[in-house]
Design an enzyme around this catalytic site. Sequence first.
Site, PDB file in Angstrom:
ATOM      1  N   LYS A 157     -32.127  -1.721  -1.153  1.00  0.00           N
ATOM      2  CA  LYS A 157     -30.744  -1.809  -1.330  1.00  0.00           C
ATOM      3  C   LYS A 157     -30.138  -0.543  -1.532  1.00  0.00           C
ATOM      4  CE  LYS A 157     -30.360  -6.240  -0.345  1.00  0.00           C
ATOM      5  NZ  LYS A 157     -30.649  -7.211  -0.978  1.00  0.00           N
TER       6      LYS A 157
HETATM    7  C1  LIG Z   1     -30.896  -8.577  -1.211  1.00  0.00           C
HETATM    8  C2  LIG Z   1     -29.947  -9.877  -1.329  1.00  0.00           C
HETATM    9  C3  LIG Z   1     -29.824 -10.723  -2.530  1.00  0.00           C
HETATM   10  C4  LIG Z   1     -30.714 -10.499  -3.617  1.00  0.00           C
HETATM   11  O1  LIG Z   1     -32.021 -10.202  -3.457  1.00  0.00           O
HETATM   12  P1  LIG Z   1     -32.967  -9.932  -4.330  1.00  0.00           P
HETATM   13  O2  LIG Z   1     -34.026  -9.263  -3.307  1.00  0.00           O
HETATM   14  O3  LIG Z   1     -33.557 -10.872  -5.285  1.00  0.00           O
HETATM   15  O4  LIG Z   1     -32.713  -8.639  -5.237  1.00  0.00           O
HETATM   16  C5  LIG Z   1     -28.930 -11.716  -2.356  1.00  0.00           C
HETATM   17  N1  LIG Z   1     -28.213 -11.813  -1.149  1.00  0.00           N
HETATM   18  C6  LIG Z   1     -28.024 -10.984  -0.242  1.00  0.00           C
HETATM   19  C7  LIG Z   1     -27.044 -11.094   0.891  1.00  0.00           C
HETATM   20  C8  LIG Z   1     -29.155  -9.864  -0.061  1.00  0.00           C
HETATM   21  O5  LIG Z   1     -29.259  -9.252   0.936  1.00  0.00           O
END
Ligand SMILES: *Cc1c(COP(=O)(O)O)cnc(C)c1O
Length: 414
Positions: free
Chosen positions: A193
Amino acid sequence: MSRNRIYLCLAHMSGKEQEFIKEAFDTNWVVPLGPNVNGFEADLKEFVGGENEVVALSAGTAAVHLALLACGVGQGDEVCVQSFTFCASSHPITYLGATPVFIDSEKDTWNMDPQLLEEAIKDRIAKTGKAPKAIVPVALYGMPYKIDEIMEVANRYDIPVIEDAAEGFGSRYDGRVLGTFGKFGVLSFNGNKMITTSGGGALICSNIKDKNTIMWYATQAREAYPYYQHETIGYNYRMSNICAGIGRGQMTVAQDHINHHKHVQALYEELLADIPGIVVNKAPSEKFDSNYWLCTITIDENVKVKGQEKAYGAAITSAVGGAAGVIHAGGGIHTDCEPNANVEAMRMALDAADIEARPVWKPMHKQPVYENAPAYVNGISEAIFKIGMCLPAGRYVTDEDVKYIVEQIKANIL
Ligand SMILES: *Cc1c(COP(=O)(O)O)cnc(C)c1O
């Protein structure tokens, strides 16, 4: 020629992370609470601004889960969620025994269509006698959703909004940080991210009362007794003090990361401008200030790509995203909803040139696991899925890399 592989978005450390982690070890705060957790939350609170509070959690998925719980979602309820998203937006709805109601996208931002949302709410009320318990729009690839319109619909039916800004860390709508419009805002700090804590997430809360509720659920919902007394089911979702140390280090460069992604996007826009049939996806107006976590393009179905007659010729043996752990071997080569052959051929060509590209996320209403979930569709997310592609945008992607990627795209068009 030896060049390093170019990835979509790799974690990029500031160098400060290890200082915070060392301090955690030196002071024996190797637990899911402590000075780094408090410090990281304070940094995030300042970053999102206003009166908002932030709770650091073990994952963005946990943040979605607890936000739903705090909105009262339970067995037999329904939740309106954007279909064009990663599975973490909708899976937690099922953890609670509730049903996702998938809402298709509008074409300006690729996010939840506010009009379709209202139609869906009316229809759910007519069909089930009750309104959905929450609304979950998603900032796909960082792009802000039409939050004014979504809030207007939500307020008309008095339904809380949980903004999934996991991909939209630092994106803004009309100058205001995403995640601060609804009752809750979800952030993710997974390894890929905008910023990372190796794995982690956070929930932006509109007030201290909600923050306390979330903290309570995230720490096994303990009652105030000298022994463990449980009157409600809780979860072990708090962020570890080690991970939060990484987060504090990342916060020192968060704005640099965002600026870099925007710079890469601008370069793609410039260099891909005059290729017929290739369109760089961008914000519809200045109001929509995307962090461009991933840069995306669409490839018109008439664009001929080298090797497209051989696309889907062999079964894929690993999951997209290099998912850690165990992945099911694919059941076949084709599904009833997949990217066009020219898109798959371009992905393979870029892969061979050491560039990681990916199809855009497959809409949830087309996922077999959700075949029985209600869906309100207009064809837009499915159409984009067939022609869309994500390109590298992370902090390691240099201007030279972008030029190389564009060259490779051009070289593979017939
Ligand atoms: C990455 C993501 C999440 C949360 O993901 P984690 O990997 O659990 O931190 C939630 N929604 C979207 C759209 C994502 O891309």
